[in-house]
Write a protein that holds these residues in place. Sequence first.
Motif, PDB file in Angstrom:
ATOM      1  N   GLY A  30       0.795  -1.214   0.000  1.00 16.31           N
ATOM      2  CA  GLY A  30       0.000   0.000   0.000  1.00 16.31           C
ATOM      3  C   GLY A  30       0.829   1.266   0.000  1.00 16.31           C
ATOM      4  N   VAL A  31       2.164   1.145  -0.035  1.00 13.05           N
ATOM      5  CA  VAL A  31       3.034   2.320  -0.024  1.00 13.05           C
ATOM      6  C   VAL A  31       2.932   3.017  -1.377  1.00 13.05           C
ATOM      7  CG1 VAL A  31       5.384   3.146   0.293  1.00 13.05           C
ATOM      8  CG2 VAL A  31       4.565   1.190   1.607  1.00 13.05           C
ATOM      9  N   ARG A  32       2.673   4.319  -1.349  1.00 14.62           N
ATOM     10  CA  ARG A  32       2.526   5.097  -2.576  1.00 14.62           C
ATOM     11  C   ARG A  32       3.175   6.468  -2.402  1.00 14.62           C
ATOM     12  NH1 ARG A  32       0.748   0.752  -3.464  1.00 14.62           N
ATOM     13  NH2 ARG A  32      -1.140   0.156  -4.610  1.00 14.62           N
ATOM     14  N   PHE A  33       3.686   6.987  -3.527  1.00 12.93           N
ATOM     15  CA  PHE A  33       4.161   8.361  -3.613  1.00 12.93           C
ATOM     16  C   PHE A  33       3.523   8.981  -4.848  1.00 12.93           C
ATOM     17  CE2 PHE A  33       7.385   6.236  -1.117  1.00 12.93           C
ATOM     18  CZ  PHE A  33       7.735   7.171  -0.150  1.00 12.93           C
ATOM     19  N   PHE A  34       2.922  10.152  -4.662  1.00 10.88           N
ATOM     20  CA  PHE A  34       2.188  10.771  -5.760  1.00 10.88           C
ATOM     21  C   PHE A  34       3.080  10.996  -6.976  1.00 10.88           C
ATOM     22  CE2 PHE A  34       0.869  14.704  -7.941  1.00 10.88           C
ATOM     23  CZ  PHE A  34      -0.371  14.294  -8.407  1.00 10.88           C
ATOM     24  N   SER A  35       4.302  11.478  -6.752  1.00  5.59           N
ATOM     25  CA  SER A  35       5.174  11.785  -7.877  1.00  5.59           C
ATOM     26  C   SER A  35       5.684  10.539  -8.591  1.00  5.59           C
ATOM     27  CB  SER A  35       6.371  12.616  -7.397  1.00  5.59           C
ATOM     28  OG  SER A  35       7.099  11.907  -6.416  1.00  5.59           O
ATOM     29  N   ARG A  36       5.532   9.363  -7.983  1.00  2.82           N
ATOM     30  CA  ARG A  36       6.036   8.135  -8.594  1.00  2.82           C
ATOM     31  C   ARG A  36       4.940   7.217  -9.120  1.00  2.82           C
ATOM     32  NH1 ARG A  36      10.376   6.157  -3.944  1.00  2.82           N
ATOM     33  NH2 ARG A  36      11.202   8.215  -3.411  1.00  2.82           N
ATOM     34  N   ASP A  37       3.776   7.231  -8.481  1.00  2.73           N
ATOM     35  CA  ASP A  37       2.789   6.185  -8.726  1.00  2.73           C
ATOM     36  C   ASP A  37       1.515   6.664  -9.397  1.00  2.73           C
ATOM     37  OD1 ASP A  37       4.251   4.001  -7.433  1.00  2.73           O
ATOM     38  OD2 ASP A  37       3.948   5.142  -5.596  1.00  2.73           O
ATOM     39  N   VAL A  38       1.485   7.888  -9.908  1.00  2.00           N
ATOM     40  CA  VAL A  38       0.316   8.304 -10.685  1.00  2.00           C
ATOM     41  C   VAL A  38       0.258   7.458 -11.944  1.00  2.00           C
ATOM     42  CG1 VAL A  38      -0.691  10.193 -12.003  1.00  2.00           C
ATOM     43  CG2 VAL A  38       0.321  10.636  -9.774  1.00  2.00           C
TER      44      VAL A  38
END
Length: 576
Positions: free
Chosen positions: A405-413
């Motif tokens: 569930g780990v997400r980063f907006f700048s990486r996972d859009v």
Amino acid sequence: MQLSGCNRSQSKTGAAKVKEKKPLPPFEPLRVFVEPNERSSFNPGPKDSARIVNVLKPGHWSGILLQTQANTKEFTGTLSSAPQNAQRRPLELEQSPYWVSTMRRVTLPKGQQKQFESLFFAPRPRPESTTKASTWIANRLSGSGQGLQAQPEPVLHMPSYQYHMVVLAPQPARYRYLNGLSCVRPRTNAALISPLDRAYYRVEFPPVDAPLALPSHPLCWTSIAYIVWDDVLPDALTPEQQQAMVDWLHWGGALIVSGPDSLDKLAGSFLADYLPAKVGSSGPLQADKLAELHDAWRVRGDGSESLAAREGRTWSGVELVKHTEATAVPNTAELIVERRIGRGRVLVTAFRLAEPELAGWRSFDSMFNACILGRPPRLHAEIGDRFAYRGSREHDAFDARLSSGVRFFSRDVPDANVKSRNEITDALDDASAMRFQGVTDLEFQTQIAESKLIDELKANAGVAGWNDFSPVASAARATLRDAAGISVPKRSFVLKMIGLYLIVVVPVNWLVFRLLGRIEWAWCWAGSNGPGWPCPSSHWCGVWSSCGPRSSTSDSPAPRPRSRCWRCSPAIRADT
């Protein structure tokens, strides 16, 4: 009288006693441990034959522990780590001629074994690369007039859908059953696929009585999906590791706290503000609640007796007093409570997850998949080990979004131009069927396709991986280019301007001064006006850039002269 034979015996004995010591090398061999790891040190004294297993996810930052010893004198210098390919050449960044090398200062006292933690980044292999399943870590000590070039260490890649699950427990052997759950390591009879490659999670069991091989920097926690915490003191983690875990929770990590003793030990710790419940009354769990839990998650064909029907066996547990922001997991008789922390969550059970009855319960895999891990429900095939996720074909068995569930907006859009995982799987199935037309066994064809797909996925980062070419990163670069007001002209336009310049300087210049009868002046004009020739394409190229403010008031100084178009001008010059 002295016998000569005695002299020979004494001389041999003396020679045996006097043995020359072999000179020690300047340094002991560097031992590398990629975090997280079940091992954090190597004991050179007794024979340490236990294998060091190092794996990482390409496209993710990883923490590495390096252990060595200075034998001859104290050493002070730098420790550098860089990725290499199988040919021992630097591994370049994606779409870039550069590579990353991390460095840190180190001090090695003479004769003392020391351990250092450093950062390491393994870029994703390029599409044309022949080796996509491993990266080599090259370490080097330099300084103080001496150095050590260590032998590169190979590190295997984890597939994009595979992440770490770290179990922190004083008796980790009681959690070995996790590797037998199909939601952790799917069952497969495929001879072409390694069970470890097919697993969704690599379950790590580090000993809590030794320094934990967990990263101290939150940047390196993106490859960890779950932490299982059972009866461990918070002091087992360093302050840096504790802060990294809190950051990881907010970005989407999941902490599973196994009751009933863990809650008391975590009260007042760095996790106290994030716990979903407090301890109420303690004692044996009620039989009706265990029966409700059993009936709610019993799968078809499970004829085992109820969890509460074991004679002479009671479950120790606690009453969970929920936090105002916490909720009980549905269909668990309020024995499991969770709380959202940012993108992540903290889950607490009223019973211990290491209960032997749970490990022997046939339907426990179903409950662990949905309640503990939070993965979507599955529909298993009648024959074999295949399954599909219910509801839609949006997800498949190789979807990394389901594993962590780990997400980063700048990486996972999500990028609309990238094919979905199902389209890739279908394409591989078609290619496999075409290539192996002589193979009539459909199951074998599927195994070949899956094996090929897993090898390809070992070059992908999955979710939360570093991505310089995500839609957000691409939009940021486009915004910076637009704000700079610079647009690079086309090649044909530049060639036309150069040709026009040559025509003006050579034939037109000669013709004008020929008509004037002063041909020698043509050289003076070309020499003086050539470098300062105003490029007619400067305005058209849109590359004029002001060195001063775009607008000024009466109190502001006058803007400085503008720099000329260096791409189109015959000479590179900036007027300041």
